[in-house]
Write a protein that holds these residues in place. Structure first.
Motif, mmCIF file in Angstrom:
data_model
loop_
_atom_site.group_PDB
_atom_site.id
_atom_site.type_symbol
_atom_site.label_atom_id
_atom_site.label_comp_id
_atom_site.label_asym_id
_atom_site.label_seq_id
_atom_site.Cartn_x
_atom_site.Cartn_y
_atom_site.Cartn_z
ATOM 1 N N ARG A 444 -7.148 12.836 50.813
ATOM 2 C CA ARG A 444 -8.277 12.108 50.238
ATOM 3 C C ARG A 444 -7.841 10.990 49.297
ATOM 4 O O ARG A 444 -8.683 10.307 48.724
ATOM 5 C CB ARG A 444 -9.195 13.073 49.479
ATOM 6 N N THR A 445 -6.549 10.829 49.109
ATOM 7 C CA THR A 445 -6.060 9.790 48.213
ATOM 8 C C THR A 445 -4.894 9.066 48.859
ATOM 9 O O THR A 445 -4.156 9.630 49.671
ATOM 10 C CB THR A 445 -5.614 10.388 46.865
ATOM 11 N N THR A 446 -4.729 7.803 48.500
ATOM 12 C CA THR A 446 -3.586 7.020 48.982
ATOM 13 C C THR A 446 -2.500 6.905 47.923
ATOM 14 O O THR A 446 -1.527 6.182 48.115
ATOM 15 C CB THR A 446 -4.049 5.609 49.375
ATOM 16 N N ALA A 447 -2.655 7.623 46.812
ATOM 17 C CA ALA A 447 -1.760 7.431 45.669
ATOM 18 C C ALA A 447 -0.320 7.817 45.974
ATOM 19 O O ALA A 447 0.610 7.250 45.400
ATOM 20 C CB ALA A 447 -2.266 8.229 44.472
ATOM 21 N N TYR A 448 -0.108 8.784 46.851
ATOM 22 C CA TYR A 448 1.245 9.300 47.059
ATOM 23 C C TYR A 448 1.763 9.011 48.465
ATOM 24 O O TYR A 448 2.765 9.585 48.890
ATOM 25 C CB TYR A 448 1.263 10.820 46.808
ATOM 26 N N GLY A 449 1.079 8.138 49.182
ATOM 27 C CA GLY A 449 1.474 7.888 50.552
ATOM 28 C C GLY A 449 1.268 9.125 51.411
ATOM 29 O O GLY A 449 0.493 10.028 51.080
ATOM 30 N N ASP A 450 1.982 9.166 52.517
ATOM 31 C CA ASP A 450 1.856 10.310 53.415
ATOM 32 C C ASP A 450 2.950 11.349 53.209
ATOM 33 O O ASP A 450 2.816 12.486 53.656
ATOM 34 C CB ASP A 450 1.902 9.842 54.879
ATOM 35 N N TRP A 451 4.017 10.961 52.529
ATOM 36 C CA TRP A 451 5.181 11.855 52.469
ATOM 37 C C TRP A 451 4.874 13.161 51.758
ATOM 38 O O TRP A 451 5.335 14.228 52.174
ATOM 39 C CB TRP A 451 6.348 11.145 51.793
ATOM 40 N N LEU A 452 4.072 13.096 50.680
ATOM 41 C CA LEU A 452 3.835 14.308 49.902
ATOM 42 C C LEU A 452 2.988 15.301 50.678
ATOM 43 O O LEU A 452 3.319 16.491 50.773
ATOM 44 C CB LEU A 452 3.168 13.964 48.570
ATOM 45 N N ARG A 453 1.887 14.832 51.255
ATOM 46 C CA ARG A 453 1.008 15.772 51.958
ATOM 47 C C ARG A 453 1.696 16.377 53.181
ATOM 48 O O ARG A 453 1.542 17.570 53.469
ATOM 49 C CB ARG A 453 -0.308 15.106 52.330
ATOM 50 N N ILE A 454 2.469 15.572 53.886
ATOM 51 C CA ILE A 454 3.174 16.095 55.061
ATOM 52 C C ILE A 454 4.256 17.074 54.647
ATOM 53 O O ILE A 454 4.433 18.136 55.261
ATOM 54 C CB ILE A 454 3.753 14.927 55.882
ATOM 55 N N SER A 455 4.959 16.747 53.567
ATOM 56 C CA SER A 455 6.021 17.641 53.090
ATOM 57 C C SER A 455 5.450 18.975 52.628
ATOM 58 O O SER A 455 6.002 20.038 52.927
ATOM 59 C CB SER A 455 6.789 16.973 51.946
ATOM 60 N N VAL A 456 4.334 18.918 51.888
ATOM 61 C CA VAL A 456 3.713 20.158 51.410
ATOM 62 C C VAL A 456 3.280 21.024 52.583
ATOM 63 O O VAL A 456 3.499 22.245 52.595
ATOM 64 C CB VAL A 456 2.518 19.834 50.492
ATOM 65 N N LEU A 457 2.667 20.411 53.573
ATOM 66 C CA LEU A 457 2.217 21.175 54.740
ATOM 67 C C LEU A 457 3.402 21.792 55.486
ATOM 68 O O LEU A 457 3.373 22.976 55.854
ATOM 69 C CB LEU A 457 1.422 20.269 55.671
ATOM 70 N N ALA A 458 4.444 20.992 55.673
ATOM 71 C CA ALA A 458 5.600 21.487 56.417
ATOM 72 C C ALA A 458 6.291 22.625 55.680
ATOM 73 O O ALA A 458 6.634 23.664 56.272
ATOM 74 C CB ALA A 458 6.582 20.337 56.666
ATOM 75 N N VAL A 459 6.505 22.448 54.381
ATOM 76 C CA VAL A 459 7.173 23.488 53.590
ATOM 77 C C VAL A 459 6.315 24.747 53.545
ATOM 78 O O VAL A 459 6.826 25.879 53.651
ATOM 79 C CB VAL A 459 7.480 22.965 52.173
ATOM 80 N N GLY A 460 5.002 24.582 53.384
ATOM 81 C CA GLY A 460 4.118 25.734 53.310
ATOM 82 C C GLY A 460 4.100 26.545 54.591
ATOM 83 O O GLY A 460 4.185 27.780 54.563
ATOM 84 N N VAL A 461 4.013 25.855 55.728
ATOM 85 C CA VAL A 461 4.027 26.563 57.007
ATOM 86 C C VAL A 461 5.373 27.229 57.241
ATOM 87 O O VAL A 461 5.456 28.373 57.712
ATOM 88 C CB VAL A 461 3.682 25.586 58.149
ATOM 89 N N ALA A 462 6.437 26.510 56.867
ATOM 90 C CA ALA A 462 7.780 27.068 57.039
ATOM 91 C C ALA A 462 8.001 28.300 56.171
ATOM 92 O O ALA A 462 8.784 29.184 56.530
ATOM 93 C CB ALA A 462 8.829 26.009 56.706
ATOM 94 N N ALA A 463 7.312 28.385 55.040
ATOM 95 C CA ALA A 463 7.443 29.563 54.174
ATOM 96 C C ALA A 463 6.490 30.674 54.601
ATOM 97 O O ALA A 463 6.818 31.863 54.471
ATOM 98 C CB ALA A 463 7.179 29.177 52.724
ATOM 99 N N ALA A 464 5.310 30.311 55.109
ATOM 100 C CA ALA A 464 4.315 31.326 55.458
ATOM 101 C C ALA A 464 4.764 32.184 56.630
ATOM 102 O O ALA A 464 4.579 33.408 56.625
ATOM 103 C CB ALA A 464 2.974 30.653 55.771
ATOM 104 N N LEU A 465 5.350 31.586 57.638
ATOM 105 C CA LEU A 465 5.748 32.346 58.824
ATOM 106 C C LEU A 465 6.789 33.418 58.513
ATOM 107 O O LEU A 465 6.625 34.574 58.920
ATOM 108 C CB LEU A 465 6.240 31.382 59.908
ATOM 109 N N PRO A 466 7.875 33.107 57.786
ATOM 110 C CA PRO A 466 8.833 34.164 57.443
ATOM 111 C C PRO A 466 8.241 35.262 56.565
ATOM 112 O O PRO A 466 8.707 36.408 56.610
ATOM 113 C CB PRO A 466 9.941 33.411 56.700
#
Length: 698
Positions: A444-466
């Motif tokens: 919902r914001t452009t303040a942090y570009g796309d890198w932060l939201r994509i990184s958070v999603l990737a790290v979260g999914v990578a942690a949730a599965l294990p």
């Protein structure tokens, strides 16, 4: 003659006369420092250093750019300035030292600020430092309460979640009453757990005192936490039912006494001997409590308020002045980024925790903690979601301690019980929910570009599965997975919190998060109206406003924007000073300060924010005609005429904003404005229009 020290034998023998510290004192200090650093011996060696690091980091976050907000909400800053000059204004919470009218809240939070101003002098730092310290204290209280029954790791997670909640970073660097209210509610939860553990009437009385002080901070809102505090004690305290009931009644009595003494004085003292009660139409604190600040907030029926009720039907439904009501309001485009980052995770972990403790004895303390903090979150969130009256996004800071506590308690509980399928599923689901919802909010914001939201999603999914297979993970992988879960949960709110403290906020309506970075309509904080500068000076954050505001039409009308524009204003809005104050020019300050000792009020202005700007600029009493909205019958036209006849008011400021008799409020401010314009000489001072009340028209 030999050189020797000329002292008496007694003095030489007295270690206090020596410049060298006695060995026992040095050893005592070293022991104290070691204990402070080490903490209780039963704790892990890392626990106390980690806590001190958390508290220092919180203090740094909340204070590093503290004075960027200036006087923040000038409405309360002016009252703190008044209280620092007059003990009567201090006691009642008056807007000015001459005690014309109070703010529209009880005065407890003003007492703290006024004492700070008395000690340090009037400044942004003196006004806002107590709020930052309250934030650090709240983090410490939540840590202490959670750690007692769930361990240091749970306490640290709880404290970190609270500290990094964006709306907490906003309100603990701002001067609204919500900072003190949140601290007192957290203290109430901590004392409730102590009372349950010990089946202690003394601690239940202390709970009542904290709730009572919360009432003197923001009236009925504090009562939202009371039902589950009481229920937890009645369910879990290790004593007989009769004693549990008696102890609960003692808590109610303590609550009534700790709040009621002030209310009784205000209601019993003659109206002529005290200021008018701002926000009420009948000069009654009880009316203010149960009307404008009470049930009116739930129903939307708020006499003299600034707009209509919210609409039904959830976040996407039709909304009124204060937005749509409904079950998902806390996740909406205007509220979500303030507080909702970990609400889904907190609810998942609450449900799992209650399930895992389901067969424990009645007196199980962990289950009692889930009742205390879970009840706090659920009840407060539901009330905020469905209240149809005045609702501001920053109210949600009241949810932050409960969210932090539930995440810390639930995560540790589930980790300890990871051999259970319910626990592992809860851990994985909470991590995934945090990552996915953070992705949505960051989208919902452009303040942090796309890198932060994509990184958070990737790290979260990578942690949730294990985490679903945590029992089969290699030991070396466990820290990596847990660190990933923490990053997924905290990176988004941490970014918002840093963005919040990196910029100043002023006015009556403020929001957390990055400014001016919404991806779409209503997509994030920022926007809204910003304050003008009707006094030839500057608006908040140095914004130059209009000079010489229109001489007609105020305060009943609304020139310069529609009420709907209030929402989400980072600077707080402020059409002509309704929602924010502006800084008067040096010429205005000089004119109002001239012969100030001759007058009770150096000026009068419609609306509290307009008056607050003049008062903070001059540090002299300025009458707020009509109170905050300009809709209170204070003073009446006849009373104002008498003040002028007595020579008690020097100037009347043109351009003040108010709502007059909107929503059933009084029209006194409009009547006073019309009378002044018809009978007194307008003068231009520093580009601003005033009326000299000592110079009637010929």
């Amino acid at each position: 003659m030999d050189t020797m020290t000329l002292t008496s034998p007694g003095a030489a023998a007295d270690p206090r006369s020596s410049t060298q510290q006695p060995p026992r004192a040095r050893a005592g200090r070293r022991t104290f420092v070691r204990r402070l650093w080490r903490g209780p011996t039963a704790d892990p060696s890392w626990a106390r250093p980690a806590l001190l690091g958390l508290l220092l980091a919180t203090l740094a976050l909340y204070t590093w750019n503290l004075t960027a907000s200036g006087y923040a909400n000038s409405f309360y800053s002016a009252a703190a300035q008044a209280g620092s000059q007059s003990w009567k204004a201090f006691f009642f919470g008056s807007s000015d030292a001459a005690n014309s009218i109070t703010v529209d809240k009880p005065p407890a939070s003003l007492w703290v600020m006024a004492l700070s101003v008395r000690l340090l002098g009037l400044s942004s730092f003196a006004i806002l430092l107590p709020q930052a310290l309250m934030g650090v204290a709240t983090v410490g209280v939540v840590y202490t309460s959670v750690k007692r029954h769930f361990g240091a790791a749970a306490g640290l997670i709880a404290g970190a979640v609270l500290a990094l909640t964006p709306v907490a970073a906003l309100m603990f660097t701002f001067n609204n009453p919500d900072a003190l209210l949140t601290l007192l509610m957290a203290l109430g939860a901590w004392a409730t757990m102590k009372a349950i553990e010990q089946a202690s009437p003394k601690w239940m009385v202390i709970v009542g005192v904290f709730i009572g002080l919360g009432f003197l901070t923001k009236t009925l809102q504090v009562l939202l936490v009371v039902p589950f505090f009481g229920l937890a004690y009645l369910v879990a305290a290790p004593t007989t039912l009769r004693k549990r009931i008696v102890h609960s009644l003692l808590a109610v009595g303590a609550m009534v006494l700790s709040a009621g003494w002030w209310v009784a004085i205000v209601e019993l003292i003659p109206a002529s001997a005290r200021p008018y009660i701002g926000g009420s139409q009948t000069n009654s604190f009880l009316e203010l409590t149960f009307g404008y600040n009470g049930f009116g907030r739930l129903s939307g029926d708020e006499t003299g308020s600034v707009g209509g009720a919210g609409g039904p039907g959830g976040a996407g439904g039709a909304g009124g002045q204060w937005g749509s009501t409904g079950l998902f309001r806390m996740f909406s485009s205007t509220v979500g980024g303030q507080v909702s980052w970990l609400i889904p995770s907190a609810l998942i972990l609450l449900a799992a925790g209650l399930w895992l403790r389901g067969r424990r004895p009645r007196t199980d303390l962990r289950r009692a903690a889930y009742l205390v903090w879970g009840g706090w979150l659920v009840v407060t969130m539901l009330v905020f979601s469905f209240m149809a009256g005045i609702f501001h996004e920053y109210y949600t800071v009241a949810l932050a301690p409960a969210i932090g506590a539930l995440v810390g308690m639930g995560a540790v509980e589930a980790w300890e019980r990871r051999s259970s399928a319910v626990a592992t599923v809860a851990l994985a689901a909470a991590t995934a929910a945090a990552a996915v919802w953070a992705f949505v909010l960051l989208s919902r914001t452009t303040a942090y570009g796309d890198w932060l939201r994509i990184s958070v999603l990737a790290v979260g999914v990578a942690a949730a599965l294990p985490l679903l297979l945590v029992r089969w993970l290699h030991l070396r992988a466990v820290p990596v997975v847990l660190a990933g879960a923490l990053v997924a949960g905290l990176a988004g709110p941490a970014a918002y919190a840093v963005s919040t403290t990196a910029q100043g906020h002023s006015g009556s309506i403020v929001t957390a998060g990055p400014a001016g970075s919404s991806r779409g309509p209503g997509g994030g904080p920022g926007g809204g109206f910003r304050g003008g500068a009707p006094f030839g000076g500057q608006g908040p954050q140095g914004q130059t406003g209009q000079q010489g505001a229109p001489q007609g039409g105020f305060p009943g009308g609304f020139q310069g924007g529609a009420p709907g524009g209030f929402r989400g204003g980072r600077q707080g809005g402020g059409v002509g000073g309704l929602l924010d104050a502006s800084t008067p020019s040096t010429a205005v300050v000089a004119a109002l300060s001239t012969d100030a000792q001759k007058y009770t009020w150096v000026a009068a202005a419609v609306g509290s924010q307009t008056a607050a700007g003049l008062q903070l600029g001059t540090q002299l009493p300025v009458m707020a005609v009509g109170g905050f909205n300009g809709s209170d019958p204070s003073p009446t036209l006849d009373q104002f005429k008498q003040y002028v006849a007595n020579g008690q008011i020097h100037y009347f400021a043109a351009g003040g904003r108010g709502f007059g008799n909107q929503n059933g409020g009084s029209s006194s401010s409009s009547e006073i404005s019309s009378w002044v314009q018809a009978n007194f000489t307008p003068v231009t001072i520093g580009g601003s229009t005033f009326y000299d009340l000592t110079q009637p028209l010929q």
